[in-house]
Design a protein around this motif. Structure first.
Motif, mmCIF file in Angstrom:
data_model
loop_
_atom_site.group_PDB
_atom_site.id
_atom_site.type_symbol
_atom_site.label_atom_id
_atom_site.label_comp_id
_atom_site.label_asym_id
_atom_site.label_seq_id
_atom_site.Cartn_x
_atom_site.Cartn_y
_atom_site.Cartn_z
ATOM 1 N N ARG A 147 0.850 -1.202 0.000
ATOM 2 C CA ARG A 147 0.000 0.000 0.000
ATOM 3 C C ARG A 147 0.883 1.249 0.000
ATOM 4 O O ARG A 147 2.022 1.200 0.442
ATOM 5 N N ILE A 148 0.329 2.353 -0.481
ATOM 6 C CA ILE A 148 0.974 3.655 -0.389
ATOM 7 C C ILE A 148 0.236 4.431 0.694
ATOM 8 O O ILE A 148 -0.946 4.761 0.544
ATOM 9 N N ARG A 149 0.911 4.697 1.794
ATOM 10 C CA ARG A 149 0.277 5.288 2.977
ATOM 11 C C ARG A 149 0.610 6.767 3.074
ATOM 12 O O ARG A 149 1.765 7.169 2.924
ATOM 13 N N VAL A 150 -0.416 7.571 3.300
ATOM 14 C CA VAL A 150 -0.248 9.018 3.429
ATOM 15 C C VAL A 150 -0.962 9.490 4.683
ATOM 16 O O VAL A 150 -1.832 8.800 5.228
ATOM 17 N N ASP A 151 -0.583 10.665 5.168
ATOM 18 C CA ASP A 151 -1.269 11.251 6.317
ATOM 19 C C ASP A 151 -2.697 11.619 5.944
ATOM 20 O O ASP A 151 -2.959 12.105 4.829
ATOM 21 N N ASP A 152 -3.628 11.433 6.875
ATOM 22 C CA ASP A 152 -5.034 11.626 6.533
ATOM 23 C C ASP A 152 -5.421 13.081 6.350
ATOM 24 O O ASP A 152 -6.491 13.388 5.836
ATOM 25 N N ASP A 153 -4.556 14.004 6.754
ATOM 26 C CA ASP A 153 -4.910 15.423 6.630
ATOM 27 C C ASP A 153 -4.074 16.134 5.567
ATOM 28 O O ASP A 153 -4.008 17.362 5.537
ATOM 29 N N SER A 154 -3.440 15.385 4.671
ATOM 30 C CA SER A 154 -2.551 16.001 3.695
ATOM 31 C C SER A 154 -3.027 15.735 2.278
ATOM 32 O O SER A 154 -2.786 14.659 1.717
ATOM 33 N N ARG A 155 -3.691 16.731 1.698
ATOM 34 C CA ARG A 155 -4.144 16.614 0.308
ATOM 35 C C ARG A 155 -2.951 16.479 -0.638
ATOM 36 O O ARG A 155 -3.009 15.715 -1.599
ATOM 37 N N GLU A 156 -1.867 17.217 -0.378
ATOM 38 C CA GLU A 156 -0.708 17.165 -1.261
ATOM 39 C C GLU A 156 -0.036 15.801 -1.220
ATOM 40 O O GLU A 156 0.350 15.253 -2.252
ATOM 41 N N ALA A 157 0.138 15.237 -0.034
ATOM 42 C CA ALA A 157 0.737 13.908 0.055
ATOM 43 C C ALA A 157 -0.139 12.879 -0.655
ATOM 44 O O ALA A 157 0.363 11.975 -1.323
ATOM 45 N N ARG A 158 -1.437 13.031 -0.530
ATOM 46 C CA ARG A 158 -2.369 12.119 -1.204
ATOM 47 C C ARG A 158 -2.232 12.235 -2.723
ATOM 48 O O ARG A 158 -2.224 11.233 -3.443
ATOM 49 N N ARG A 159 -2.105 13.464 -3.215
ATOM 50 C CA ARG A 159 -1.972 13.658 -4.654
ATOM 51 C C ARG A 159 -0.664 13.053 -5.163
ATOM 52 O O ARG A 159 -0.625 12.410 -6.226
#
Length: 541
Positions: free
Chosen positions: A70-82
């Protein structure tokens, strides 16, 4: 022409990810509870990337991507998600893995993208990549740094990861820690869309190729004698008539404002800032042909499709000239979110020195009026550069001492410098006398010559602190297709990127050419039509 891994497929994948949102798939993270791919394969050395990282500390076993990764990102970071969605879209076609992007933080492993590092040494574009048997973590203070870390991760995986069809793997990331940040803040590439016009899709393809090597500036040369390439509402014939041709008499073209904004948005998604250039007072025949009143005699010249320079000039004494400059700069500044606007200023051979100084003084004031920082070719230093101005040096190693001192003196007085020495990093120069494309007025520029110089010590008398960075221009007199762009840019462009990014202490041709050779299979996987320089020990096909 090879089949390119083009951006529409990547964009489609991004749209699918965006539509799905953050996945909460309950798969076990790769490296924990999933059987790793055990097929024998060599693991790439941790530091075998371009540009060379600032710090490389190999250690431990590699991490293997698996179907459960999986690719895991912080739940409050739109940029990390993108950025996670971008990474997934790159990796999915070749691996065949689902690679869900998730904020589910249960368990460990997989690929973690984390923003908000408090490590100030990483700066605005740095990152830390930590890899081990349990997973890969990339941390950064900013989205740009996280994105650059993702480019390093791509290069640590086998080159076949870049292909757009499923490959065999295994997909292993060497173990250890890379801590990295750039030497210079300006690491640019210029594309001349005026002499030959390139479509939005062609520019996007080049942007993707630049991003892989951490280039962060795209300088678009939007006007010249042979064509005007951006719609200006207050002077519509600039684009519709002035943009109707190109070198050799082809159909030309121009960008609508919507298309220009599309290019800017795409560049921003790859963390490149676009610097538009309107060249003046010379290199203006397309404008002069479009509007007779811009000529001192009131007679419009014919459109021009040759490759000569220095014959055109705006009419400096006329008031309408400054109405034109104000309108063009105002509209272009309103479209461009970046800090800079380039006003050219080179090869104004048909403008007297007094007129040139008067014109550049007024043009610089207009750029400031609309909230932008002026950039000009280094002839700007023969006038009075505005406070904060940036001069782009395009001279040669053999340029006269007086001209170099003029530029260095401006640097000592506060003018920042972008270095683009023509006999080092003009990508339109021929590699050798036998190169089928390109020019040779600055000499032949093989791969070693493009790499083997130090921007920090290149210009005598210019303080190192004045060097903003480097930029590789690609003029298009002989370049008219994406394959042409690639052949002239690769493999020289990665070396320019390394000059801009990597610490001076890493600079070593013998070591670099080995790392560059390892990029050959990646070029092939991406469909990049590159020049197989005999100076580089490319892997046997």
């Amino acid at each position: 022409m090879r089949q390119h891994r083009t951006f529409p497929r990547l964009l489609g994948s991004l749209l699918l990810v965006a539509a799905a949102g953050i996945s909460s798939v309950g798969a076990v993270p790769g490296g924990a509870g999933a059987a790793p791919d055990t097929a024998p394969a060599a693991v790439r050395p941790l530091g075998e990337v371009v540009p060379a990282p600032a710090s490389v500390k190999p250690s431990g076993a590699p991490y293997a991507l698996t179907p459960a990764t999986r690719i895991r990102v912080d739940d409050d970071s739109r940029e990390a998600r993108r950025i996670g969605a971008y990474l997934a879209a790159v990796l999915r076609p070749s691996t065949g893995y689902a690679l869900p992007v998730t904020d589910d933080d249960h368990g460990r492993g997989g690929i973690r993208l984390a923003l908000g590092s408090r490590d100030r040494s990483l700066g605005d574009e740095g990152y830390r990549l930590e890899s081990g048997i349990g997973g890969v973590t990339i941390t950064a203070r900013t989205p740009a740094g996280l994105f650059h870390g993702v480019q390093t991760l791509r290069q640590l995986l086998p080159a076949t990861v870049e292909k757009d069809t499923r490959q065999a793997g295994p997909w292993r990331v060497p173990g250890g820690t890379i801590t990295d940040s750039p030497r210079f803040g300006h690491r640019g590439a210029m594309l001349d869309v005026s002499r030959h016009f390139f479509t939005v899709d062609q520019v996007k393809l080049y942007i993707d190729q630049l991003a892989l090597y951490k280039i962060n500036k795209l300088h678009l040369h939007l006007s010249d004698d042979q064509g005007w390439r951006i719609a200006i509402d207050s002077w519509p014939r600039l684009a519709t008539y002035g943009g109707s041709t190109q070198v050799g008499g082809g159909p030309g073209g121009h960008y609508t404002k919507a298309q220009y904004k599309e290019i800017l948005a795409y560049a921003a998604s790859r963390h490149l800032e676009v610097i538009p250039e309107i060249d003046m007072p010379g290199h203006t025949n397309a404008a002069l042909a479009s509007y007779a009143e811009l000529n001192c005699d009131g007679i419009a010249p014919p459109l021009y499709t040759g490759t000569g320079v220095g014959f055109s000039s705006l009419c400096v004494p006329k008031a309408v000239t400054y109405d034109f400059v104000d309108d063009v700069v105002r509209e272009l500044a309103a479209l461009t979110p970046g800090r800079y606007l380039h006003i050219g200023g080179d090869e104004a051979h048909s403008t007297s020195h007094a007129d040139y100084v008067a014109f550049m003084d007024r043009a610089q004031a207009v750029v400031a009026k609309y909230g932008k920082t002026v950039v000009g070719w280094h002839q700007l230093t023969g006038t009075t550069p505005a406070k904060g101005a940036v001069a782009q040096y395009w001279g040669l190693d053999g340029t006269g001492a007086a001209e170099k001192e003029q530029v260095a003196a401006a640097a000592r007085n506060g003018t920042r410098l972008i270095l683009s020495p023509a006999d080092r990093i003009y990508l339109d120069m021929k590699y050798t006398k036998d190169t089928p494309l390109g020019l040779a007025w600055a000499g032949y520029v093989e791969v070693q010559r493009a790499y083997d110089w130090d921007p920090g010590a290149y210009l005598p008398g210019a303080p190192p602190s004045a060097i903003a960075g480097v930029e590789a221009p690609l003029w298009s007199e002989t370049v008219s297709t994406s394959d042409h762009i690639e052949y002239m840019a690769f493999p020289r462009l990665p070396g320019v990127a390394e000059l801009g990014w990597s610490p001076a202490s890493t600079h070593d041709w013998d070591a670099y050419k080995v790392r560059l050779a390892a990029q050959g299979p990646r070029f092939e996987a991406l469909g990049i039509d590159y020049y197989r320089s005999p100076q580089v020990p490319w892997p046997a096909e």
